[in-house]
Design a protein around this motif. Structure first.
Motif, mmCIF file in Angstrom:
data_model
loop_
_atom_site.group_PDB
_atom_site.id
_atom_site.type_symbol
_atom_site.label_atom_id
_atom_site.label_comp_id
_atom_site.label_asym_id
_atom_site.label_seq_id
_atom_site.Cartn_x
_atom_site.Cartn_y
_atom_site.Cartn_z
ATOM 1 N N LEU A 233 0.819 -1.209 0.000
ATOM 2 C CA LEU A 233 0.000 0.000 0.000
ATOM 3 C C LEU A 233 0.857 1.264 0.000
ATOM 4 N N ARG A 234 2.167 1.084 -0.167
ATOM 5 C CA ARG A 234 3.079 2.228 -0.133
ATOM 6 C C ARG A 234 3.719 2.461 -1.494
ATOM 7 N N ARG A 235 4.010 3.705 -1.805
ATOM 8 C CA ARG A 235 4.795 4.025 -3.002
ATOM 9 C C ARG A 235 6.281 4.172 -2.654
ATOM 10 N N TYR A 236 6.633 3.842 -1.416
ATOM 11 C CA TYR A 236 8.010 3.953 -0.938
ATOM 12 C C TYR A 236 8.518 2.611 -0.402
ATOM 13 N N ARG A 237 9.832 2.443 -0.468
ATOM 14 C CA ARG A 237 10.529 1.400 0.276
ATOM 15 C C ARG A 237 11.046 2.035 1.562
ATOM 16 N N ILE A 238 11.120 1.279 2.615
ATOM 17 C CA ILE A 238 11.665 1.793 3.869
ATOM 18 C C ILE A 238 13.027 1.156 4.095
ATOM 19 N N LYS A 239 14.044 1.971 4.195
ATOM 20 C CA LYS A 239 15.404 1.492 4.416
ATOM 21 C C LYS A 239 16.044 2.324 5.511
#
Length: 327
Positions: A233-239
Motif C-alpha cells: 500500500l506504499r509508493r516507498y521502500r523503507i530502508k
C-alpha cells in the motif's frame, strides 16, 4: 474521454507522443504538438490544513482565485489540442464562486472536465449546479471511514459534511437523469486507515461513488511513520527508517509532455510535483501559452529531466511510472 476526440486532437496526440518516444530513444530533445491536458488551479486557497499539503500546512502562502478572463484566454488558445482539463492543483476548486462558468466553457468546446475536491461545502445548491453545468468527473477525498480517522489527515474538515455533499451530487444526478459527473471517492491510505478499507468501500457504495485507493505521499523522507505498515500500500521502500520512492526515475517523463500546470495567477509549471513553484517557465498574464511551451526555460527543464532526472529536484518524490500508485 473518447467523446472529446476530434481529428485535429488525434493528430496532435500522435505528434506529441511520437516526439516524446523519440526523445526517450535518442536522448535528443524533440517536441512536436501541444499538451493534450492541462491542470488549471482556479482556486489558490483552501479551508483545510492537511499536514502533507504544503498549502494546507502553511508552508507556502495561499493564492487567490483565477479570473474567468484569464481562464477563457487559456482555453481559447488551446481548445483544439485539449482532450481534458483538471480544475485543480493545490487549492480547493469548489471555493471559486464562478466554478459553474468554468465547467460550462469547457463543455462548450467538448473538453473532458475533472474536479478534485475535499468536499467540505455546505452550499446546498452547488451539487445541483455542477451537475447542470455538465461536469464529467468529480473526485472527492475521503480518507477515513469515521470522523476521528478522517480528521487525522483532513484537519479542519468534517466527514459528515463531505458525505452529505456526495449524497447531494448523487441525488442531483438522479433528478437530472444523467450519469455525469462520474463520482469517485478517493482515499489516501495511511497507517491510520489501512485496516478500514472495507468500511471505506462501503461508504462509496452508500453515496453512489466508485472508490479509488491512493498511496500516500510524504514530504519528509526521514519520517515515514504515517505510511501504511503493508508495503503493498506504499509508493516507498523503507530502508534504515527512511522512505525511498519506488520509482526508478528513468530519464524520461510522459507527464512532462502531456500535462502542464497553470496556477491561479497564471504561472506555468512543468509538473504538479512543483508545489513550491520553483520551476516557473512563464506567466500567461504576460505572454501566450505557445511562446512559453516552446521557450528556452521549458526546453531546458525537459533536457534536464531527459538527461539527469534523479537529480532534478521535483522528480525525487515523483510517483509517475510506478506501480501501486492506485491499489
Amino acid at each position: 474521454m473518447l467523446k472529446s476526440l476530434t481529428f485535429y486532437r488525434l493528430i496532435n496526440y500522435i505528434q506529441l507522443k511520437s516526439s516524446y518516444l523519440l526523445s526517450g530513444l535518442t536522448g535528443s530533445l524533440v517536441l512536436w504538438g501541444k499538451p493534450i491536458s492541462l491542470s488549471i488551479e482556479i482556486s489558490g486557497k483552501c479551508q483545510l490544513h492537511c499536514p502533507e499539503c504544503p498549502l494546507g500546512a502553511g508552508k507556502y502562502p495561499s493564492r487567490g482565485f483565477m479570473s474567468f478572463e484569464l481562464f477563457k484566454s487559456i482555453i481559447e488558445e488551446n481548445k483544439n489540442n485539449l482532450w481534458m482539463v483538471s480544475l485543480y492543483f493545490q487549492g480547493e476548486p469548489l471555493l471559486h464562486p464562478e466554478i459553474e462558468a468554468f465547467i460550462q466553457l469547457l463543455k462548450k468546446h467538448r473538453i473532458y472536465t475533472s474536479v478534485s475536491t475535499n468536499g467540505n461545502t455546505d452550499k446546498a445548491e452547488l451539487a445541483e449546479n455542477i451537475v447542470k453545468a455538465g461536469l464529467d468527473e468529480l473526485i472527492v477525498s475521503v480518507d477515513g471511514s469515521r470522523e476521528q480517522s478522517y480528521q487525522q489527515y483532513r484537519k479542519g474538515g468534517s466527514l459528515k459534511t463531505v458525505l452529505d455533499f456526495m449524497q447531494q451530487v448523487h441525488n442531483a444526478k438522479k433528478k437530472a437523469g444523467t450519469k455525469k459527473p462520474r463520482l469517485i471517492m478517493q482515499s489516501i491510505i495511511s497507517r491510520h486507515n489501512e485496516n478500514k478499507i472495507p468500511e471505506l468501500k462501503q461508504l462509496a457504495v452508500q453515496t453512489g461513488a466508485k472508490i479509488r485507493l491512493k498511496s500516500m505521499q510524504i514530504n519528509d523522507m526521514e519520517d515515514p511513520s504515517d505510511l501504511p505498515k503493508n508495503p503493498d500500500l506504499r509508493r516507498y521502500r523503507i530502508k534504515q527508517q527512511k522512505a525511498i520512492i519506488k520509482n526508478p526515475l528513468k530519464n524520461h517523463c510522459w507527464r512532462l509532455y502531456r500535462n502542464p500546470v497553470i496556477t491561479s495567477e497564471g504561472d506555468v509549471l512543468p509538473c504538479c510535483f512543483d508545489k513550491a513553484l520553483a520551476n516557473k517557465t512563464g506567466n500567461l498574464c504576460q505572454e501566450s501559452f505557445a511562446s512559453i511551451w516552446n521557450s528556452s526555460a521549458y526546453r531546458n527543464f525537459r533536457k534536464k529531466v531527459f538527461s539527469d532526472r534523479k537529480n532534478t529536484d521535483i522528480c525525487t518524490n515523483c510517483s509517475e511510472g510506478t506501480k501501486n500508485i492506485y491499489v
